[in-house]
Design an enzyme around this catalytic site. Structure first.
Site, PDB file in Angstrom:
ATOM      1  CE1 TYR A  54      -3.390   2.586   0.656  1.00 54.62           C
ATOM      2  CE2 TYR A  54      -4.049   2.313   2.652  1.00 54.62           C
ATOM      3  CZ  TYR A  54      -4.418   3.337   1.727  1.00 54.62           C
ATOM      4  OH  TYR A  54      -5.250   3.834   1.507  1.00 54.62           O
ATOM      5  CE  LYS A  78      -6.196   1.403  -1.404  1.00 58.25           C
ATOM      6  NZ  LYS A  78      -6.973   1.853  -0.215  1.00 58.25           N
TER       7      LYS A  78
END
Length: 310
Positions: free
Chosen positions: A146, A174
């Site tokens: 992330y 992400k």
């Protein structure tokens, strides 16, 4: 092929009178499963995990997993199969504690863990590599990186991401870094599935060859977000462009104030949850709520307005 593609919804945590509203949470899981989304994210940023104690986090995850299994069973999905993949957010800046958490999660039927860079302490890129490698070694499930520097204070540089891509457990990212060069380089490298986490860049990322999105705005009109993904993945650019232009005003409005307040306000206006957050998060302002209602064609009662036939 990696499962990390399509539209994933990072579930909000509904509250009622200060407590987690598990009945509303179950209803949301069913809603998004029926809409055809690719997966759910539990305890991501949108789920306000920082405002939940450890027991509440475990209870939220248990409810989501139980409802996913129940929904799958009702539709004839084999009990041993993953009816709808659930990715679990794991955050922190103490590697050893995060390893313990990941080891606890190994026993659960989850699709993987979503892990941001250590926040606040701003480690070196070498420290970030060591941190993620240690966590990936501890995980029995796939890891999704992330990259969200405006929350953590440190970004995952391209060289770092490419180094981490060599680990067999690290399968996706992400992407919230806001760097077109990095996004394109990762897509061209091909080892990590690239899921945009900036909803307004969804069209661009999918057209570049990205895998999908983890999109808070897909709490609203989830079927249209799914339609956008399918149109672009099938090469129907004109259709995808029409759907995205339809969704863009909603996406933009949902991030005028800090997430997830606008999302919760609109879900509450539709009667799906209570409009509650935990401090220091606050409810969306009245002007924004009015704007969101207008975008969704909601009257004051929360029902969808009916256009006059006159």
């Amino acid at each position: 092929m990696s499962i990390f593609s399509g539209i994933w919804v990072p579930l909000i945590t509904p509250f009622a009178d200060g407590e987690v509203d598990h009945a509303a949470l179950r209803a949301l899981v069913r809603r998004y499963a029926d809409a055809g989304i690719a997966g759910l994210v539990a305890l991501g940023t949108t789920g306000e995990p920082a405002a939940l104690d450890a027991a509440e986090q475990d209870a939220v995850l248990a409810t989501i997993l139980d409802e996913v299994q129940a929904h799958g069973a009702a539709r004839g999905v084999d009990a041993q199969a993953q009816a709808l993949p659930v990715l679990v957010g794991v955050s922190g800046n103490h590697t050893a504690s995060m390893k313990e958490r990941i080891e606890q999660l190994n026993a659960l039927p989850i699709a993987g863990v979503l892990i941001a860079a250590p926040y606040y302490i701003r480690p070196s890129q070498a420290g970030i590599v060591g941190h993620f490698m240690a966590l990936a070694d501890a995980s029995d499930k796939p890891v999704v990186l992330y990259d969200i520097p405006y929350r953590t204070g440190v970004r995952l540089e391209l060289e770092t991401l490419l180094t981490l891509a060599a680990h067999r457990r690290i399968q996706a990212v992400k992407d919230c870094a806001g760097s077109l060069d990095t996004t394109l380089a990762l897509i061209r490298d091909g080892r990590l599935q690239v899921l945009t986490g900036e909803d307004i860049t969804m069209f661009n990322t999918l057209c570049l060859g990205g895998s999908g999105a983890i999109a808070a705005s897909a709490h609203l009109r989830p079927e249209r977000f799914v339609a956008l993904y399918h149109a672009l993945s099938a090469g129907r650019l004109d259709e995808g462009r029409r759907v995205f232009h339809e969704l863009a005003p909603l996406i933009q409005a949902l991030f005028v104030e800090p997430n997830p307040a606008p999302v919760k306000a609109l879900l509450a206006a539709q009667g799906l949850i209570r409009d509650e957050l935990r401090m220091p998060m606050t409810r969306a302002g009245d002007a924004l709520v009015a704007r969101l209602r207008a975008l969704e064609g909601l009257d004051r009662s929360g029902a969808h307005a009916v256009a006059s036939s006159v």
